[in-house]
Write a protein that holds these residues in place. Sequence first.
Motif, mmCIF file in Angstrom:
data_model
loop_
_atom_site.group_PDB
_atom_site.id
_atom_site.type_symbol
_atom_site.label_atom_id
_atom_site.label_comp_id
_atom_site.label_asym_id
_atom_site.label_seq_id
_atom_site.Cartn_x
_atom_site.Cartn_y
_atom_site.Cartn_z
ATOM 1 N N LEU A 112 -29.376 96.206 -33.909
ATOM 2 C CA LEU A 112 -29.288 94.902 -34.557
ATOM 3 C C LEU A 112 -27.831 94.695 -34.959
ATOM 4 O O LEU A 112 -27.260 95.499 -35.695
ATOM 5 N N TRP A 113 -27.228 93.612 -34.434
ATOM 6 C CA TRP A 113 -25.852 93.249 -34.768
ATOM 7 C C TRP A 113 -25.921 92.030 -35.673
ATOM 8 O O TRP A 113 -26.380 90.971 -35.279
ATOM 9 N N GLU A 114 -25.459 92.200 -36.916
ATOM 10 C CA GLU A 114 -25.377 91.096 -37.878
ATOM 11 C C GLU A 114 -23.907 90.831 -38.149
ATOM 12 O O GLU A 114 -23.134 91.759 -38.369
ATOM 13 N N SER A 115 -23.540 89.553 -38.132
ATOM 14 C CA SER A 115 -22.152 89.170 -38.309
ATOM 15 C C SER A 115 -22.052 88.065 -39.359
ATOM 16 O O SER A 115 -22.626 86.995 -39.188
ATOM 17 N N GLU A 116 -21.339 88.359 -40.441
ATOM 18 C CA GLU A 116 -21.092 87.372 -41.497
ATOM 19 C C GLU A 116 -19.691 86.809 -41.294
ATOM 20 O O GLU A 116 -18.736 87.566 -41.166
ATOM 21 N N SER A 117 -19.582 85.497 -41.263
ATOM 22 C CA SER A 117 -18.283 84.837 -41.080
ATOM 23 C C SER A 117 -18.001 83.930 -42.261
ATOM 24 O O SER A 117 -18.901 83.268 -42.777
ATOM 25 N N GLU A 118 -16.756 83.919 -42.660
ATOM 26 C CA GLU A 118 -16.309 83.023 -43.732
ATOM 27 C C GLU A 118 -15.000 82.391 -43.292
ATOM 28 O O GLU A 118 -14.109 83.074 -42.790
ATOM 29 N N TYR A 119 -14.912 81.075 -43.446
ATOM 30 C CA TYR A 119 -13.712 80.324 -43.072
ATOM 31 C C TYR A 119 -13.194 79.538 -44.256
ATOM 32 O O TYR A 119 -13.976 78.989 -45.030
ATOM 33 N N GLY A 130 -13.432 71.433 -40.414
ATOM 34 C CA GLY A 130 -14.394 72.259 -41.143
ATOM 35 C C GLY A 130 -15.514 71.451 -41.774
ATOM 36 O O GLY A 130 -16.674 71.874 -41.788
ATOM 37 N N LEU A 131 -15.173 70.274 -42.292
ATOM 38 C CA LEU A 131 -16.177 69.413 -42.924
ATOM 39 C C LEU A 131 -17.090 68.725 -41.913
ATOM 40 O O LEU A 131 -18.295 68.631 -42.113
ATOM 41 N N ALA A 136 -20.278 73.840 -35.247
ATOM 42 C CA ALA A 136 -19.564 74.287 -34.050
ATOM 43 C C ALA A 136 -19.078 75.726 -34.199
ATOM 44 O O ALA A 136 -19.121 76.504 -33.246
ATOM 45 N N PHE A 137 -18.646 76.101 -35.396
ATOM 46 C CA PHE A 137 -18.181 77.462 -35.639
ATOM 47 C C PHE A 137 -19.349 78.443 -35.521
ATOM 48 O O PHE A 137 -19.241 79.486 -34.881
ATOM 49 N N HIS A 138 -20.456 78.104 -36.159
ATOM 50 C CA HIS A 138 -21.668 78.937 -36.131
ATOM 51 C C HIS A 138 -22.149 79.097 -34.691
ATOM 52 O O HIS A 138 -22.475 80.202 -34.237
ATOM 53 N N LYS A 139 -22.186 77.996 -33.948
ATOM 54 C CA LYS A 139 -22.657 78.012 -32.558
ATOM 55 C C LYS A 139 -21.732 78.867 -31.682
ATOM 56 O O LYS A 139 -22.198 79.635 -30.836
#
Length: 163
Positions: A112-119, A130-131, A136-139
């Motif tokens: 299981l690969w889990e990836s948390e992203s913060e921008y 961003g707003l 698009a970033f998530h996709k």
Amino acid sequence: MKYTNSIEIALPRERVAQLLADPAHLPKWLRGMVLHEPVSGIHGQLGTKSRVVMQSGQRTIECTETITRRDPADLHGIPKESVVHFDREIVGAGMWSVVRDRLTEASPETTLWESESEYRFSGLLMRLVGLLMPGAFHKQSQQHMQDFKAFAEQGKDVREGRN
């Protein structure tokens, strides 16, 4: 903006970690990768800074990636109960990002690969992007994970047929 993506890969966790950490494989699954070169340190090792160039349509994006966590450092003989962590900070024009990847053993042959992203964005244009386009970033992150899965499980190379 923060989000989390996840995917299961039909390979043992140690093999997935080794494939993710190998710089030779990056262009095979990371769409748009033009260049990923260390400017200080050894590729993939803690503290290494790399110059990253990505192509997205007509746009070329250049940023600096710093490896902020790699645990364990040795990706051979990883204890069964361990979680593998790959964290990195990415800085580019008008953008700061951190990505925290975790690999856990779903079964002896599945990861299981889990990836948390913060921008975070600076500058008017990047703040608007961003707003107005957070999805698009998530996709795009999910697409990278799906491309890695296809590469790891079936040997598919994203450069051999754009879709």
